[in-house]
Scaffold this active site. Structure first.
Site, PDB file in Angstrom:
ATOM      1  N   LYS A 119     -74.074 127.632 -17.257  1.00 35.66           N
ATOM      2  CA  LYS A 119     -75.511 127.340 -17.218  1.00 35.66           C
ATOM      3  C   LYS A 119     -75.925 126.988 -15.796  1.00 35.66           C
ATOM      4  O   LYS A 119     -76.962 127.440 -15.299  1.00 35.66           O
ATOM      5  CB  LYS A 119     -75.843 126.197 -18.187  1.00 35.66           C
ATOM      6  CG  LYS A 119     -75.806 126.653 -19.647  1.00 35.66           C
ATOM      7  CD  LYS A 119     -75.772 125.514 -20.650  1.00 35.66           C
ATOM      8  CE  LYS A 119     -75.645 126.114 -22.063  1.00 35.66           C
ATOM      9  NZ  LYS A 119     -75.260 125.149 -23.086  1.00 35.66           N
ATOM     10  N   GLN A 135     -75.475 119.095 -24.276  1.00 34.60           N
ATOM     11  CA  GLN A 135     -74.482 120.050 -24.766  1.00 34.60           C
ATOM     12  C   GLN A 135     -73.871 119.542 -26.073  1.00 34.60           C
ATOM     13  O   GLN A 135     -73.472 118.382 -26.178  1.00 34.60           O
ATOM     14  CB  GLN A 135     -73.391 120.255 -23.699  1.00 34.60           C
ATOM     15  CG  GLN A 135     -72.377 121.329 -24.025  1.00 34.60           C
ATOM     16  CD  GLN A 135     -72.984 122.731 -24.103  1.00 34.60           C
ATOM     17  OE1 GLN A 135     -73.923 123.060 -23.386  1.00 34.60           O
ATOM     18  NE2 GLN A 135     -72.445 123.560 -24.987  1.00 34.60           N
ATOM     19  N   ASP A 195     -83.721 123.743 -25.483  1.00 35.85           N
ATOM     20  CA  ASP A 195     -82.890 124.266 -26.570  1.00 35.85           C
ATOM     21  C   ASP A 195     -83.736 124.611 -27.793  1.00 35.85           C
ATOM     22  O   ASP A 195     -83.289 125.337 -28.678  1.00 35.85           O
ATOM     23  CB  ASP A 195     -81.871 123.200 -26.998  1.00 35.85           C
ATOM     24  CG  ASP A 195     -80.454 123.514 -26.535  1.00 35.85           C
ATOM     25  OD1 ASP A 195     -80.147 124.697 -26.350  1.00 35.85           O
ATOM     26  OD2 ASP A 195     -79.673 122.555 -26.381  1.00 35.85           O
TER      27      ASP A 195
HETATM   28  N1  GUN Z   1     -73.244 124.272 -28.118  1.00 34.43           N
HETATM   29  C1  GUN Z   1     -73.074 125.536 -28.588  1.00 34.43           C
HETATM   30  N2  GUN Z   1     -74.232 126.227 -28.509  1.00 34.43           N
HETATM   31  C2  GUN Z   1     -75.149 125.382 -27.986  1.00 34.43           C
HETATM   32  C3  GUN Z   1     -76.531 125.517 -27.660  1.00 34.43           C
HETATM   33  O1  GUN Z   1     -77.159 126.551 -27.841  1.00 34.43           O
HETATM   34  N3  GUN Z   1     -77.113 124.423 -27.124  1.00 34.43           N
HETATM   35  C4  GUN Z   1     -76.446 123.260 -26.924  1.00 34.43           C
HETATM   36  N4  GUN Z   1     -77.126 122.236 -26.414  1.00 34.43           N
HETATM   37  N5  GUN Z   1     -75.172 123.101 -27.215  1.00 34.43           N
HETATM   38  C5  GUN Z   1     -74.526 124.156 -27.745  1.00 34.43           C
END
Ligand code: GUN
Length: 281
Positions: free
Chosen positions: A51, A95, A118
């Site tokens: 990211k 996350q 998100d």
């Molecule tokens: N863990 C796995 N996929 C995601 C996601 O799309 N967003 C977040 N914040 N954590 C994740």
């Protein structure tokens, strides 16, 4: 046809890069994403780094806030509130998964909806459900862009979604419904899963079980979107689909890696730019 998520994502990132150069000239700052990582889950660390790389590539600001595995729920929420109040932060992503002692729902609810890149905050989920403008979860949003890119009009099509998570299954079903698809949500308790899947024009697989779906689940003209990121018996990355078994008996399919994954990060960058604009109107 193999749907190349890396390529499609790259094209969108090139556009975002231009857009951010434009923002740099027009505003006093560029969009900024902050990612919070609690603990040191290996897969999460890789996702978070990717990211950050994505942000750097398009010229956006980013920061990773690392917190110890033993961090309390209240300390995490205090950090989120601090970021909510920070003017130069446009997107906040916590996350997942979080350590077991932390209530995920409370944490996601602490993020101010306008910075919830998100799209997991209940306000944004409600807006998605109602068909109102909102920050849309990245993986489902990426899949819709992929379908659009290959010229797939969902009107009247039968979409089967296997997996009912809040992150993927539920939101993607809602987005497909908005595009006038007939949507079936299947899951681990669904009877006759093979037959249900085989009847799909678009088959979306988000269960997290390595190579669970072979050609017996896939109709000849189906478009298959594979959301799984798993390890096979040789520790090699693979999806929920047995790709080699399915690739020649469907219309189109996303590979793993290089399919849905790269689109997810691209949509996160796009959501952060959207959050920036709506906060700087
Ligand atoms: N863990 C796995 N996929 C995601 C996601 O799309 N967003 C977040 N914040 N954590 C994740």
């Amino acid at each position: 046809m193999i749907i190349d998520g890396k390529f499609i994502g790259q094209e969108i990132k090139a556009d975002l890069k231009n857009e951010i150069s434009h923002i740099r000239e027009t505003y006093t700052r560029v969009p900024k994403l902050v990612v919070i990582l609690v603990g040191d889950n290996q897969a999460s660390m890789t996702y978070v780094k990717n990211k950050e790389k994505g942000c750097q590539y398009v010229g956006m600001d980013s920061a990773i806030v690392r917190m110890d595995e033993t961090t309390s729920e209240s300390v995490l929420i205090e950090k989120i509130v601090e970021l909510n109040n920070q003017e130069d932060v446009d997107g906040i992503l916590v996350q997942l998964p979080l350590p077991k002692h932390i209530n995920e729902d409370l944490v996601l609810e602490a993020i101010v909806p306008s910075k919830d890149v998100d799209g997991f905050h209940p306000d944004n989920v409600a807006k998605l459900f109602l068909g109102m403008d909102s920050l849309v979860p990245c993986t489902p949003k990426g899949m819709m862009v992929m379908l659009d890119t290959i010229g797939c009009d969902l009107t009247g099509k039968h979409v089967v979604v296997v997996g009912r998570s809040n992150i993927v299954g539920k939101p993607v079903a809602m987005l497909c419904l908005q595009k006038n698809a007939t949507v079936t949500m299947a899951h681990s308790k669904t009877k006759n899963l093979k037959e249900v899947c085989k009847s799909a024009d678009v088959l979306i697989l988000a269960v997290g079980r390595a190579k669970m779906f072979n050609h017996e689940y896939v109709g000849q003209n189906a478009i298959v979107l594979d959301v799984g990121i798993n390890r096979d018996e040789n520790n090699k990355l693979c999806g929920d689909v047995d790709f080699d078994d399915v690739v020649d008996c469907c219309q189109a399919i996303t590979p793993v890696p290089g399919g849905v994954g790269p689109m997810t990060i691209t949509m996160l960058l796009k959501n952060t730019v959207e959050a920036f604009y709506s906060r700087n109107k």
